[in-house]
Design a protein around this motif. Structure first.
Motif, PDB file in Angstrom:
ATOM      1  N   ASN A   1       0.862  -1.182   0.000  1.00  0.00           N
ATOM      2  CA  ASN A   1       0.000   0.000   0.000  1.00  0.00           C
ATOM      3  C   ASN A   1       0.897   1.231   0.000  1.00  0.00           C
ATOM      4  N   LEU A   2       1.312   1.641  -1.197  1.00  0.00           N
ATOM      5  CA  LEU A   2       2.258   2.748  -1.320  1.00  0.00           C
ATOM      6  C   LEU A   2       1.673   4.053  -0.798  1.00  0.00           C
ATOM      7  N   ILE A   3       0.376   4.283  -1.013  1.00  0.00           N
ATOM      8  CA  ILE A   3      -0.245   5.532  -0.582  1.00  0.00           C
ATOM      9  C   ILE A   3      -0.129   5.699   0.931  1.00  0.00           C
TER      10      ILE A   3
ATOM     11  N   THR B   1      12.886  26.087  -3.873  1.00  0.00           N
ATOM     12  CA  THR B   1      12.045  25.547  -2.807  1.00  0.00           C
ATOM     13  C   THR B   1      11.395  24.253  -3.256  1.00  0.00           C
ATOM     14  N   GLU B   2      11.387  23.253  -2.376  1.00  0.00           N
ATOM     15  CA  GLU B   2      10.582  22.055  -2.617  1.00  0.00           C
ATOM     16  C   GLU B   2       9.353  22.154  -1.736  1.00  0.00           C
ATOM     17  N   TRP B   3       8.193  22.156  -2.356  1.00  0.00           N
ATOM     18  CA  TRP B   3       6.941  22.335  -1.639  1.00  0.00           C
ATOM     19  C   TRP B   3       6.499  21.021  -1.016  1.00  0.00           C
ATOM     20  N   PRO B   4       5.624  21.073   0.007  1.00  0.00           N
ATOM     21  CA  PRO B   4       5.139  19.826   0.630  1.00  0.00           C
ATOM     22  C   PRO B   4       4.554  18.875  -0.408  1.00  0.00           C
ATOM     23  N   LYS B   5       4.888  17.597  -0.284  1.00  0.00           N
ATOM     24  CA  LYS B   5       4.437  16.594  -1.233  1.00  0.00           C
ATOM     25  C   LYS B   5       3.040  16.099  -0.854  1.00  0.00           C
ATOM     26  N   GLY B   6       2.313  15.622  -1.830  1.00  0.00           N
ATOM     27  CA  GLY B   6       0.942  15.230  -1.532  1.00  0.00           C
ATOM     28  C   GLY B   6       0.433  14.082  -2.369  1.00  0.00           C
ATOM     29  N   VAL B   7      -0.730  13.583  -1.965  1.00  0.00           N
ATOM     30  CA  VAL B   7      -1.484  12.577  -2.711  1.00  0.00           C
ATOM     31  C   VAL B   7      -2.856  13.165  -2.994  1.00  0.00           C
TER      32      VAL B   7
ATOM     33  N   VAL C   1       1.887  14.011  -6.135  1.00  0.00           N
ATOM     34  CA  VAL C   1       2.120  15.399  -6.539  1.00  0.00           C
ATOM     35  C   VAL C   1       3.381  15.911  -5.859  1.00  0.00           C
ATOM     36  N   ARG C   2       4.311  16.394  -6.681  1.00  0.00           N
ATOM     37  CA  ARG C   2       5.516  17.024  -6.151  1.00  0.00           C
ATOM     38  C   ARG C   2       5.704  18.351  -6.878  1.00  0.00           C
ATOM     39  N   ALA C   3       5.977  19.409  -6.142  1.00  0.00           N
ATOM     40  CA  ALA C   3       6.171  20.725  -6.739  1.00  0.00           C
ATOM     41  C   ALA C   3       7.457  21.335  -6.205  1.00  0.00           C
ATOM     42  N   LEU C   4       8.148  22.061  -7.062  1.00  0.00           N
ATOM     43  CA  LEU C   4       9.368  22.734  -6.624  1.00  0.00           C
ATOM     44  C   LEU C   4       9.611  23.961  -7.487  1.00  0.00           C
ATOM     45  N   SER C   5      10.294  24.929  -6.881  1.00  0.00           N
ATOM     46  CA  SER C   5      10.766  26.103  -7.597  1.00  0.00           C
ATOM     47  C   SER C   5      12.266  25.964  -7.760  1.00  0.00           C
ATOM     48  N   CYS C   6      12.742  26.102  -8.989  1.00  0.00           N
ATOM     49  CA  CYS C   6      14.163  25.910  -9.258  1.00  0.00           C
ATOM     50  C   CYS C   6      14.605  26.892 -10.339  1.00  0.00           C
ATOM     51  N   SER C   7      15.594  27.714 -10.005  1.00  0.00           N
ATOM     52  CA  SER C   7      16.154  28.687 -10.958  1.00  0.00           C
ATOM     53  C   SER C   7      15.074  29.580 -11.554  1.00  0.00           C
ATOM     54  N   GLY C   8      14.132  29.995 -10.710  1.00  0.00           N
ATOM     55  CA  GLY C   8      13.104  30.927 -11.146  1.00  0.00           C
ATOM     56  C   GLY C   8      11.938  30.309 -11.887  1.00  0.00           C
ATOM     57  N   ILE C   9      11.858  28.969 -11.936  1.00  0.00           N
ATOM     58  CA  ILE C   9      10.763  28.281 -12.607  1.00  0.00           C
ATOM     59  C   ILE C   9      10.032  27.406 -11.594  1.00  0.00           C
TER      60      ILE C   9
ATOM     61  N   LYS D   1       2.133   7.994   5.952  1.00  0.00           N
ATOM     62  CA  LYS D   1       2.541   7.733   7.337  1.00  0.00           C
ATOM     63  C   LYS D   1       4.038   7.877   7.558  1.00  0.00           C
ATOM     64  N   VAL D   2       4.833   7.420   6.597  1.00  0.00           N
ATOM     65  CA  VAL D   2       6.280   7.395   6.796  1.00  0.00           C
ATOM     66  C   VAL D   2       6.954   8.642   6.246  1.00  0.00           C
ATOM     67  N   HIS D   3       6.460   9.156   5.108  1.00  0.00           N
ATOM     68  CA  HIS D   3       7.152  10.270   4.455  1.00  0.00           C
ATOM     69  C   HIS D   3       6.367  11.582   4.498  1.00  0.00           C
ATOM     70  N   ASP D   4       5.306  11.617   5.301  1.00  0.00           N
ATOM     71  CA  ASP D   4       4.560  12.860   5.550  1.00  0.00           C
ATOM     72  C   ASP D   4       3.953  13.490   4.299  1.00  0.00           C
ATOM     73  N   TYR D   5       3.542  12.669   3.339  1.00  0.00           N
ATOM     74  CA  TYR D   5       2.795  13.203   2.214  1.00  0.00           C
ATOM     75  C   TYR D   5       1.408  13.622   2.702  1.00  0.00           C
ATOM     76  N   LYS D   6       0.930  14.737   2.208  1.00  0.00           N
ATOM     77  CA  LYS D   6      -0.385  15.237   2.610  1.00  0.00           C
ATOM     78  C   LYS D   6      -1.462  14.622   1.728  1.00  0.00           C
ATOM     79  N   GLU D   7      -2.468  14.038   2.352  1.00  0.00           N
ATOM     80  CA  GLU D   7      -3.577  13.432   1.617  1.00  0.00           C
ATOM     81  C   GLU D   7      -4.660  14.470   1.367  1.00  0.00           C
ATOM     82  N   ILE D   8      -5.048  14.649   0.107  1.00  0.00           N
ATOM     83  CA  ILE D   8      -6.053  15.648  -0.275  1.00  0.00           C
ATOM     84  C   ILE D   8      -7.170  14.945  -1.040  1.00  0.00           C
ATOM     85  N   ILE D   9      -8.357  14.962  -0.470  1.00  0.00           N
ATOM     86  CA  ILE D   9      -9.524  14.346  -1.097  1.00  0.00           C
ATOM     87  C   ILE D   9     -10.177  15.354  -2.040  1.00  0.00           C
TER      88      ILE D   9
END
Length: 249
Positions: free
Chosen positions: A112-114, A148-154, A164-172, A119-127
């Protein structure tokens, strides 16, 4: 030497207190003697039991030696092999009966990867509604102006689960999206003003693609444009800037 009798609860002492799975060597412990498998030292800097500093300088060789002497059957249906606990992790990854998914954070094989990510990697669950909705990315102004690496989510769309993974890198500003289920999933991300419209629309790659090759972002935009056109002050905290993105299937 006296006869050794093993307590029925012995197996519980071989479980990592973070992932609740058998220890996976190398095993490290904090200054108070609490042990963690090597995967969990990457996500738990202070010891989760006593909050003492946790580094990879203190190795629990005695426990690792015990794992070399204890065997368990493979947990996958159809496989009849018995393996030592020290080799269990490698066997599960390569077992031909393994239909599990590997974690993108610690590469453990998860049924059960989700739940593991939450639980282990603090991904935020969004319904979300089956058809989609609005999703936000928030942070202080300096977080938008630096890498910046933003909080990761499901994101949960009915029966579909998206990583879902989001990040800001070199102005993008980048967003990466991956589906968990095998069946194809198409989504649309959009930012829409009268004088400025852009986004992403298409089928999402499977999570296994994240591990097999370097991922490409599925949505990207110049941070300065976002700050000028789309990012707004948080309604409850003026120090926080929030970006709303429309998500639909």
């Amino acid at each position: 030497m006296e006869k050794v009798e093993v307590n029925p609860l012995f197996a519980e002492s071989l479980e990592c207190p973070v992932c609740y799975d058998f220890y996976d060597p190398p095993i490290y412990f904090c200054q108070n003697g609490h042990s963690l498998c090597h995967r969990c030292t990457k996500v738990s800097k202070p010891c989760p039991l006593c909050r003492a500093p946790l580094t990879q300088n203190l190795r629990n060789y005695s426990l690792e030696n015990i794992l070399e002497k204890v065997t368990v059957p493979c947990k996958f249906a159809g496989c009849n092999e018995s393996i030592t606990l020290s080799e269990r992790s490698n066997h599960l990854k390569n077992c031909k009966f393994n239909n599990n998914l590997n974690c993108i954070e610690c590469e453990s094989s998860e049924e059960n990867l989700i739940m593991h990510l939450i639980k282990v990697h603090d991904y935020k669950e969004i319904i979300m509604h089956d058809s989609g909705g609005l999703r936000s990315f928030s942070g202080p102004q300096e977080s938008w102006l630096r890498d910046t690496e933003w909080p990761k989510g499901v994101w949960k769309f009915g029966k579909n689960n998206l990583i879902v993974r989001a990040l800001s890198c070199s102005g993008i500003f980048h967003i990466y999206l991956y589906r968990i289920e095998r069946e194809p999933v198409s989504v649309k991300l959009s930012l829409d003003l009268e004088d400025c419209q852009f986004g992403f629309k298409g089928k999402l790659p499977h999570i296994s693609d994240y591990l097999e090759k370097s991922p490409e972002p599925h949505f990207n935009c110049d941070v300065n444009l976002l700050l000028e056109k789309f990012v707004k002050r948080h309604e409850d905290d003026e120090d926080i800037l929030r970006l709303w993105i429309k998500v639909s299937k």
